[in-house]
Design an enzyme around this catalytic site. Structure first.
Site, PDB file in Angstrom:
ATOM      1  CE  LYS A 160      -3.876  -2.426   2.158  1.00  0.00           C
ATOM      2  NZ  LYS A 160      -4.620  -2.808   3.279  1.00  0.00           N
ATOM      3  CD  GLN A 207      -3.803  -4.295   6.306  1.00  0.00           C
ATOM      4  OE1 GLN A 207      -3.103  -3.570   5.835  1.00  0.00           O
ATOM      5  NE2 GLN A 207      -3.847  -5.566   6.036  1.00  0.00           N
ATOM      6  CG  ASP A 243      -9.687   0.009   4.384  1.00  0.00           C
ATOM      7  OD1 ASP A 243      -9.654  -0.227   3.207  1.00  0.00           O
ATOM      8  OD2 ASP A 243      -9.547  -0.380   5.188  1.00  0.00           O
TER       9      ASP A 243
END
Ligand code: NAP
Length: 285
Positions: free
Chosen positions: A53, A97, A120
């Site tokens: 990422k 995460q 997200d």
């Protein structure tokens, strides 16, 4: 018949080239989009995902920062970090995460992220907005799948889509996004007695399970679009999806490989959401 192999790397490259231009326009206004990642613990797969990422951010000119916390850190320590990032004007997107260690309440963590920075798309405000057809941020993996279907001109409206898997991060939002676009959607899960009853009728099948060979060529309709979200690590260290690729590709019209299909698109959609967040902030200034 041999299926068209969907190239997620190619589509990602094209989308990222356009993102660079958008970042360039923001920088002319002294805005550099910024993503902050919180990584708790030392899970090997998570470390790789985070590294990818960060590299992707660099590739389009998005600033990135990683806050690493020990596996045994307190929930309060994660919450404090989130509050700091929520208030940092240089950060447009925050990502925690997953998975988190068991002693940390995932729901509480995700709901502490400011919805405007929830790139997200997991915060219940953003999930609710998606359900009502008014999303700001779509969850990255299903968003990437929709982009692939559109790129390859796979018709969605009026077609039967079957999603295998009902997780909050892939299966459920995937089904909602297909529904929003006018598909008739079936959602299967581990209790579905016979998947093939559904998949044989499907024009589009999305597998998001995490088990090998959930879908084989004999289970699909000729010409179907098959999107394999699953990631399984084989004994030899290589990756495979949920789909028995060799048998499916002789029947399907479109199929995504693993790796190189959905995976690159997930990260590209994270960039999309981060840049979009910066654009919205700029619009409000
Ligand atoms: P998850 O939370 O474990 O969900 C898996 C789903 O599969 C569950 O809903 C489960 O049903 C269902 N399932 C399990 N066995 C089944 C079976 N035999 N038949 C039908 N359904 C079955 O996983 P996830 O987070 O959604 O991720 C799914 C896969 O996608 C994983 O391999 C993950 O690594 C991968 N993934 C890839 C990307 C990418 O960028 N390519 C991104 C995210 C995830 P129940 O709910 O009934 O248990």
């Amino acid at each position: 018949m041999s299926a068209k192999v969907v190239d997620g790397k190619l589509v990602s490259r094209e989308l990222r080239a356009r993102m660079k231009d958008r970042v360039g326009s923001l920088m002319l206004k002294d805005i550099k989009p910024g993503l902050a990642v919180i990584l708790v613990g030392d899970d090997a797969a998570s470390q790789v995902y985070v590294r990818n990422k960060i590299r992707a951010c660099d590739s389009v000119g998005v600033n990135s920062t990683v806050k690493r916390l020990a596996t045994d850190c307190s929930e309060k320590a994660v919450l404090n970090e989130l509050i700091r990032l929520n208030n940092d004007p240089g950060i447009n997107g925050i990502l925690v995460q997953l998975p988190l260690p068991k002693h940390i309440d995932e729901h509480k963590i995700l709901e502490t992220i400011r919805p405007e920075k929830d790139v997200d798309g997991f915060h219940k405000v953003n999930v609710g907005a998606m359900v009502t057809g008014n999303a700001t941020f779509y969850p990255c993996t299903p968003h990437g799948v929709m982009k692939l279907l559109d790129y390859y001109n796979v018709r969605i409206e009026g077609r039967h889509a079957v999603v295998i898997g009902r997780s909050n991060i892939v299966g459920k939002p995937m089904a909602l996004m297909l529904l929003e676009r006018g598909a008739t959607v079936s959602i299967c899960n581990s209790k579905t007695p016979d998947l093939s009853i559904f998949t044989r009728q499907a024009d589009i099948v999305v597998t998001a399970v995490g088990k090998l060979n959930v879908l084989e060529g004999g289970m699909i309709k000729p010409g179907a679009a098959v999107i394999d979200v699953g990631i399984n690590r084989l004994k030899n260290g290589s990756l495979a999806g949920d789909v028995d690729y060799e048998s499916v590709r002789t029947v399907a019209g479109f199929v995504t490989p693993v790796p190189g299909g959905v995976g690159p698109m997930t990260i590209t959609m994270l960039l999309e959401n981060t840049i979009r967040s910066a654009e919205i902030t700029n619009f409000r200034r």
